[in-house]
Design a protein around this motif. Structure first.
Motif, PDB file in Angstrom:
ATOM      1  N   GLY A 156       0.788  -1.224   0.000  1.00 57.75           N
ATOM      2  CA  GLY A 156       0.000   0.000   0.000  1.00 57.75           C
ATOM      3  C   GLY A 156       0.820   1.273   0.000  1.00 57.75           C
ATOM      4  N   ASP A 157       2.140   1.153  -0.169  1.00 57.24           N
ATOM      5  CA  ASP A 157       3.004   2.339  -0.227  1.00 57.24           C
ATOM      6  C   ASP A 157       3.111   2.777  -1.688  1.00 57.24           C
ATOM      7  OD1 ASP A 157       4.810   4.349   0.113  1.00 57.24           O
ATOM      8  OD2 ASP A 157       6.370   3.126   1.048  1.00 57.24           O
ATOM      9  N   TYR A 158       2.055   3.418  -2.170  1.00 51.12           N
ATOM     10  CA  TYR A 158       1.951   3.686  -3.603  1.00 51.12           C
ATOM     11  C   TYR A 158       2.857   4.813  -4.073  1.00 51.12           C
ATOM     12  CZ  TYR A 158      -1.975   0.654  -2.820  1.00 51.12           C
ATOM     13  OH  TYR A 158      -2.738  -0.415  -2.438  1.00 51.12           O
ATOM     14  N   GLU A 159       3.157   5.755  -3.204  1.00 47.19           N
ATOM     15  CA  GLU A 159       4.078   6.816  -3.604  1.00 47.19           C
ATOM     16  C   GLU A 159       5.475   6.247  -3.841  1.00 47.19           C
ATOM     17  OE1 GLU A 159       4.020  10.084  -0.930  1.00 47.19           O
ATOM     18  OE2 GLU A 159       1.959  10.670  -1.417  1.00 47.19           O
ATOM     19  N   SER A 160       5.888   5.304  -2.977  1.00 47.23           N
ATOM     20  CA  SER A 160       7.191   4.660  -3.175  1.00 47.23           C
ATOM     21  C   SER A 160       7.177   3.803  -4.434  1.00 47.23           C
ATOM     22  CB  SER A 160       7.551   3.799  -1.959  1.00 47.23           C
ATOM     23  OG  SER A 160       7.749   4.603  -0.814  1.00 47.23           O
ATOM     24  N   ALA A 161       6.038   3.153  -4.703  1.00 51.67           N
ATOM     25  CA  ALA A 161       5.920   2.343  -5.918  1.00 51.67           C
ATOM     26  C   ALA A 161       6.063   3.219  -7.157  1.00 51.67           C
ATOM     27  CB  ALA A 161       4.580   1.615  -5.935  1.00 51.67           C
ATOM     28  N   ASP A 162       5.411   4.368  -7.141  1.00 49.20           N
ATOM     29  CA  ASP A 162       5.454   5.263  -8.302  1.00 49.20           C
ATOM     30  C   ASP A 162       6.854   5.803  -8.563  1.00 49.20           C
ATOM     31  OD1 ASP A 162       2.799   4.856  -8.672  1.00 49.20           O
ATOM     32  OD2 ASP A 162       2.144   6.856  -8.060  1.00 49.20           O
ATOM     33  N   ALA A 163       7.713   5.788  -7.538  1.00 46.78           N
ATOM     34  CA  ALA A 163       9.082   6.282  -7.709  1.00 46.78           C
ATOM     35  C   ALA A 163       9.877   5.403  -8.671  1.00 46.78           C
ATOM     36  CB  ALA A 163       9.791   6.348  -6.359  1.00 46.78           C
ATOM     37  N   PHE A 164       9.392   4.186  -8.927  1.00 48.97           N
ATOM     38  CA  PHE A 164      10.088   3.275  -9.843  1.00 48.97           C
ATOM     39  C   PHE A 164       9.534   3.362 -11.268  1.00 48.97           C
ATOM     40  CE2 PHE A 164      10.803   1.468  -5.654  1.00 48.97           C
ATOM     41  CZ  PHE A 164      12.165   1.233  -5.688  1.00 48.97           C
ATOM     42  N   LEU A 165       8.633   4.307 -11.502  1.00 41.36           N
ATOM     43  CA  LEU A 165       8.073   4.498 -12.837  1.00 41.36           C
ATOM     44  C   LEU A 165       8.887   5.518 -13.621  1.00 41.36           C
ATOM     45  CD1 LEU A 165       4.246   4.681 -12.046  1.00 41.36           C
ATOM     46  CD2 LEU A 165       5.552   2.695 -12.833  1.00 41.36           C
ATOM     47  N   SER A 166       8.984   5.280 -14.914  1.00 41.08           N
ATOM     48  CA  SER A 166       9.646   6.225 -15.804  1.00 41.08           C
ATOM     49  C   SER A 166       8.803   7.489 -15.939  1.00 41.08           C
ATOM     50  CB  SER A 166       9.851   5.576 -17.175  1.00 41.08           C
ATOM     51  OG  SER A 166      10.100   6.547 -18.163  1.00 41.08           O
ATOM     52  N   LYS A 167       9.454   8.582 -16.266  1.00 42.51           N
ATOM     53  CA  LYS A 167       8.719   9.833 -16.496  1.00 42.51           C
ATOM     54  C   LYS A 167       7.799   9.716 -17.703  1.00 42.51           C
ATOM     55  CE  LYS A 167      12.656  11.715 -19.089  1.00 42.51           C
ATOM     56  NZ  LYS A 167      13.708  12.765 -19.115  1.00 42.51           N
ATOM     57  N   ASP A 168       8.058   8.730 -18.562  1.00 44.73           N
ATOM     58  CA  ASP A 168       7.222   8.514 -19.741  1.00 44.73           C
ATOM     59  C   ASP A 168       6.169   7.431 -19.529  1.00 44.73           C
ATOM     60  OD1 ASP A 168       8.668  10.412 -21.235  1.00 44.73           O
ATOM     61  OD2 ASP A 168      10.204   8.927 -21.729  1.00 44.73           O
ATOM     62  N   ALA A 169       6.095   6.891 -18.320  1.00 48.10           N
ATOM     63  CA  ALA A 169       5.108   5.844 -18.039  1.00 48.10           C
ATOM     64  C   ALA A 169       3.699   6.417 -18.118  1.00 48.10           C
ATOM     65  CB  ALA A 169       5.356   5.240 -16.662  1.00 48.10           C
ATOM     66  N   GLY A 170       2.760   5.588 -18.528  1.00 48.98           N
ATOM     67  CA  GLY A 170       1.377   6.041 -18.634  1.00 48.98           C
ATOM     68  C   GLY A 170       0.785   6.370 -17.277  1.00 48.98           C
ATOM     69  N   SER A 171      -0.143   7.311 -17.258  1.00 47.33           N
ATOM     70  CA  SER A 171      -0.766   7.725 -15.999  1.00 47.33           C
ATOM     71  C   SER A 171      -1.557   6.596 -15.354  1.00 47.33           C
ATOM     72  CB  SER A 171      -1.686   8.929 -16.242  1.00 47.33           C
ATOM     73  OG  SER A 171      -2.687   8.606 -17.196  1.00 47.33           O
ATOM     74  N   ASP A 172      -1.938   5.583 -16.155  1.00 48.54           N
ATOM     75  CA  ASP A 172      -2.700   4.462 -15.604  1.00 48.54           C
ATOM     76  C   ASP A 172      -1.852   3.604 -14.672  1.00 48.54           C
ATOM     77  OD1 ASP A 172      -1.259   3.852 -17.985  1.00 48.54           O
ATOM     78  OD2 ASP A 172      -2.259   1.911 -18.082  1.00 48.54           O
ATOM     79  N   LEU A 173      -0.522   3.796 -14.695  1.00 50.04           N
ATOM     80  CA  LEU A 173       0.353   3.044 -13.796  1.00 50.04           C
ATOM     81  C   LEU A 173       0.595   3.774 -12.481  1.00 50.04           C
ATOM     82  CD1 LEU A 173       3.125   1.686 -16.216  1.00 50.04           C
ATOM     83  CD2 LEU A 173       1.032   0.565 -15.448  1.00 50.04           C
ATOM     84  N   GLU A 174       0.162   5.015 -12.374  1.00 50.33           N
ATOM     85  CA  GLU A 174       0.441   5.825 -11.191  1.00 50.33           C
ATOM     86  C   GLU A 174      -0.598   5.552 -10.107  1.00 50.33           C
ATOM     87  OE1 GLU A 174       0.625   9.839 -12.513  1.00 50.33           O
ATOM     88  OE2 GLU A 174       2.392   9.526 -13.764  1.00 50.33           O
ATOM     89  N   PHE A 175      -0.244   4.663  -9.191  1.00 51.98           N
ATOM     90  CA  PHE A 175      -1.165   4.290  -8.120  1.00 51.98           C
ATOM     91  C   PHE A 175      -1.497   5.481  -7.223  1.00 51.98           C
ATOM     92  CE2 PHE A 175      -0.236  -0.248  -8.864  1.00 51.98           C
ATOM     93  CZ  PHE A 175      -1.516  -0.751  -8.709  1.00 51.98           C
ATOM     94  N   ALA A 176      -0.507   6.317  -6.943  1.00 54.90           N
ATOM     95  CA  ALA A 176      -0.735   7.446  -6.045  1.00 54.90           C
ATOM     96  C   ALA A 176      -1.809   8.378  -6.602  1.00 54.90           C
ATOM     97  CB  ALA A 176       0.566   8.212  -5.814  1.00 54.90           C
ATOM     98  N   ALA A 177      -1.807   8.564  -7.923  1.00 48.25           N
ATOM     99  CA  ALA A 177      -2.812   9.425  -8.550  1.00 48.25           C
ATOM    100  C   ALA A 177      -4.200   8.810  -8.426  1.00 48.25           C
ATOM    101  CB  ALA A 177      -2.458   9.650 -10.017  1.00 48.25           C
ATOM    102  N   VAL A 178      -4.266   7.487  -8.569  1.00 48.19           N
ATOM    103  CA  VAL A 178      -5.549   6.792  -8.438  1.00 48.19           C
ATOM    104  C   VAL A 178      -6.101   6.966  -7.030  1.00 48.19           C
ATOM    105  CG1 VAL A 178      -6.671   4.533  -8.446  1.00 48.19           C
ATOM    106  CG2 VAL A 178      -5.014   5.110 -10.229  1.00 48.19           C
ATOM    107  N   TYR A 179      -5.226   6.831  -6.039  1.00 49.98           N
ATOM    108  CA  TYR A 179      -5.677   6.956  -4.651  1.00 49.98           C
ATOM    109  C   TYR A 179      -5.993   8.400  -4.290  1.00 49.98           C
ATOM    110  CZ  TYR A 179      -5.274   2.160  -3.277  1.00 49.98           C
ATOM    111  OH  TYR A 179      -5.499   0.818  -3.158  1.00 49.98           O
ATOM    112  N   SER A 180      -5.322   9.329  -4.925  1.00 50.74           N
ATOM    113  CA  SER A 180      -5.653  10.734  -4.720  1.00 50.74           C
ATOM    114  C   SER A 180      -7.057  11.019  -5.238  1.00 50.74           C
ATOM    115  CB  SER A 180      -4.633  11.623  -5.443  1.00 50.74           C
ATOM    116  OG  SER A 180      -4.974  12.986  -5.310  1.00 50.74           O
TER     117      SER A 180
END
Length: 214
Positions: free
Chosen positions: A44-68
Motif C-alpha cells: 500500500g506504499d503507492y508513492e514509493s511504488a510510483d518512484a520506480f516508474l519512468s517519467k514517460d510511463a502512462g498515468s494508468d500506472l500511477e497508483f498514487a494518482a488513483v488513490y488521490s
C-alpha cells in the motif's frame, strides 16, 4: 605469433566475461526494481511504488494518482471518517490480493532498454461481481435497520438527521466492507503473464509499461 594469439585470446576472454558480468548486474538491478515496485504496491506504499516508474510511463500506472482521486471522491461524498477509512482499507486489500505471489521468469536487456516477463498469481478480480455487492449492501442495511430499530428511533429523537445518517454510515461501513473483503478472499485464483518494459533514466532502471502477455 603464438604469444600474440594467446594475448589476443586472453583479451577476448576478459571482454566476454566483463560483458557477461555487466549483463548479470543489469538483470539483478532490474529485478530489484520489479521486486520493490510490486512489494510497495502490495503493502500500500503507492508513492514509493510510483518512484520506480519512468517519467514517460502512462498515468494508468500511477497508483498514487488513483488513490488521490479516490480520496477526492470520498471527500465529496462526505460519509464520514469511518467510511473513508474502511473504503481505503478495502481498496488496498483488493489490490494486494491481485498479486499474492509473483515470479520473474526472464529478463532481456538491450542497451538502455529491457523487458521482463512476470508470472503473477492472485485472485481473479474479473470475477468480482458488482451486482452481488449491491445485493449484499442492501441486505446488510435492511438487517441493520431491523436489528436496531428502537436504538435508531431513540437516537433520532435527540439528534439531527445528519447526525443519524453519520451514525448509520459509521455502524455499517465496517460490516459492509468486511463482507466485501470476504468476497474477495473467496474469489478463484488466476495466473497472469505480464511483460514489464523498462528504460534507463540517469543510470537507474525505471518501469515504462506493464502489459498482459498476449
Amino acid at each position: 605469433m603464438k604469444r600474440f594469439l594467446k594475448c589476443l585470446f586472453a583479451m577476448m576472454m576478459v571482454v566476454g566475461l566483463s560483458a557477461c558480468s555487466n549483463s548479470e548486474q543489469e538483470q539483478e538491478a532490474i529485478k530489484v526494481v520489479i521486486d520493490s515496485y510490486l512489494g510497495n504496491c502490495k503493502s500500500g506504499d503507492y508513492e514509493s511504488a510510483d518512484a520506480f516508474l519512468s517519467k514517460d510511463a502512462g498515468s494508468d500506472l500511477e497508483f498514487a494518482a488513483v488513490y488521490s482521486e479516490l480520496d477526492s471522491q470520498l471527500e465529496s461524498m462526505g460519509l464520514g471518517e469511518d467510511f473513508d477509512r474502511e473504503a481505503r482499507s478495502f481498496v488496498q486489500d483488493f489490490v494486494s490480493k491481485t498479486f499474492m505471489e509473483y515470479k520473474v521468469d526472464g529478463i532481456q536487456v538491450d542497451g538502455d532498454k529491457a523487458t521482463a516477463n512476470i508470472t503473477l498469481n492472485g485472485k481473479d478480480t474479473d470475477e468480482f461481481d458488482l451486482n452481488e455487492i449491491q445485493d449484499l449492501t442492501l441486505n446488510e442495511v435492511t438487517n441493520y435497520i431491523n436489528d436496531h430499530t428502537e436504538e435508531l428511533q431513540s437516537y433520532a429523537e435527540n439528534h439531527t438527521e445528519e447526525e443519524l445518517e453519520a451514525k448509520m454510515y459509521k455502524d455499517l461501513s465496517k460490516v459492509v466492507f468486511d463482507k466485501m473483503k470476504e468476497m474477495v478472499a473467496q474469489l478463484p485464483e488466476a495466473e497472469t503473464n505480464l511483460v514489464f518494459g523498462l528504460t534507463k533514466e540517469d543510470g537507474d532502471w525505471k518501469i515504462t509499461s506493464i502489459q498482459e502477455k498476449q
